[in-house]
Write an enzyme that holds these catalytic residues in place. Sequence first.
Site, mmCIF file in Angstrom:
data_model
loop_
_atom_site.group_PDB
_atom_site.id
_atom_site.type_symbol
_atom_site.label_atom_id
_atom_site.label_comp_id
_atom_site.label_asym_id
_atom_site.label_seq_id
_atom_site.Cartn_x
_atom_site.Cartn_y
_atom_site.Cartn_z
ATOM 1 N N LYS A 6 54.183 -17.182 -3.792
ATOM 2 C CA LYS A 6 54.656 -17.506 -2.436
ATOM 3 C C LYS A 6 55.353 -18.869 -2.495
ATOM 4 O O LYS A 6 55.126 -19.772 -1.676
ATOM 5 C CB LYS A 6 53.433 -17.516 -1.497
ATOM 6 N N ASP A 41 44.256 -10.817 -5.138
ATOM 7 C CA ASP A 41 43.125 -10.227 -4.432
ATOM 8 C C ASP A 41 43.628 -9.138 -3.490
ATOM 9 O O ASP A 41 43.164 -7.988 -3.518
ATOM 10 C CB ASP A 41 42.435 -11.353 -3.641
ATOM 11 N N TYR A 56 39.630 -19.429 -5.287
ATOM 12 C CA TYR A 56 38.363 -19.311 -6.011
ATOM 13 C C TYR A 56 37.758 -20.660 -6.329
ATOM 14 O O TYR A 56 36.572 -20.757 -6.611
ATOM 15 C CB TYR A 56 38.557 -18.495 -7.296
#
Length: 450
Positions: A256, A334, A188
């Site tokens: 991650k 998302d 973002y």
Amino acid sequence: MPKYQVPSRGAKIGRKGAALEVPDEPIIPFFPGDGTGPDLWRATQVVLDGAVEKAYKGKKKIAWMEVYAGLTALKHYDKDTVLPQETLDAFREYRVGLKGPLTTPAGQHKFVCLDCAAELPDRPAKCPKCGSQWITPRFRSVNVGLRQKLDLYACVRPVRWFTGVPCPVKEPGKLDIVIFRENTEDIYAGIEFEWGTPEQKKVYDFLVKDMGKKIPFPDSGIGIKPISKTGSQRLIRMAIRYAIDHKKPSVTIVHKGNIQKFTEGAFRDWGYELAKSEFRDQIVTEAELWDQHNGKMPAGKLLIKDRIADQTFQQLLLRPDEYSVLATPNLNGDYLSDAAAAQVGGLGIAPGANIGDEAAIFEATHGTAPKYTNKDMVNPGSLILSGVMMLEHLGWQAAADLVVKGLEATIQAKTVTYDLERQMPGAKKLKCSEFGAAIVKNMGGAPVAA
Ligand code: NAP
């Protein structure tokens, strides 16, 4: 004097520390949004007002205050003002708001019709599609503007199944989660360099020549992924507080970090650090669970665990009931939010909120569905359930429960809008407004105590 009208009754929501002080008649700023927004809004207001009336018998009431944003703002303010400062100030001042979907022109065209959202290559006297004279230059996403300017750093998406909603899995009722997705960093932040530009070359040379990094091919677009300790910890703090307040069993930090150690991995580490320093007496980490408690969760404690993002997708399908609150950086969140909503057939009715320290705005997660504008046809479920989140945020649980009860009963009676009707054999198709009215009717006769 603002261009919007402040209701003659009602009072502002106050704040004591982190908690809201909600008067019996709070003023709530809202805007219906573009396209199908007004249809959705009318149905939603009937449902929310009906539930509040039924739950509190007139003792509590919402004083709605319409403010302007998106295409509507262009009609009330200067021709280029899609997000007026007054609207931002109102959301900040009144602290809690509700919004419908807004148009974001996506194409390359320079102009947009305010009435039908058609995108036009030039500025005709009248829109060739609908005849409107309201044509304006293309603009950036108002949704993103609202989130950035009000620093609404958490995107909150509850995902659960409503009995009767068609869905692709065998046991959809096992998934009942709330996703807290970081809203300001990661992708973002939008720091990208296009291949072929002098900026890309500068960044490429810096990385390859000065920093000794390997980038396989020079014709690479380059993106930068900032994830900060401050941004991560305020998001994870909100998720943990929510889990404690709502007596949820666990918070899972999704990341991650096995690949991206200093961004995603740091998100996980900062999460554990925060949980141990600020919530020590209330939490147990997964490592402590096995090292100190033999795998048996001590009563009344919140479990803090972490999972790698790709494994989380598997886990939500295979062992959904082991997950409750999830805290995640932007990109993981998302993907995860939509995948989880699809799993319970709820993409069309998934609610959401963008929450910061100063303001909280609840919103439908779908767009304006422009082809159905003014047809009184679309499903208001997403905006209605966002209203449920808003009522819960106000502490008006009795009203929130009534809306859910009414919605569940309406879906179970197979009286639904077109989108669900086409997937439910034997269902009766209702208009958007009829669906709202049915929900009110199905809330049940017995008022719930405040
Ligand atoms: P969309 O408005 O979400 O619509 C895509 C399709 O989803 C619709 O054609 C419809 O499918 C279904 N749908 C959406 N809302 C529905 C509802 N309430 N009830 C039943 N079905 C619904 O996505 P889009 O067409 O890509 O975007 C249109 C505009 O909305 C764009 O300007 C976009 O930027 C904007 N947008 C705004 C937001 C927001 O304000 N938060 C979010 C996303 C997009 P069927 O045709 O199959 O019936």
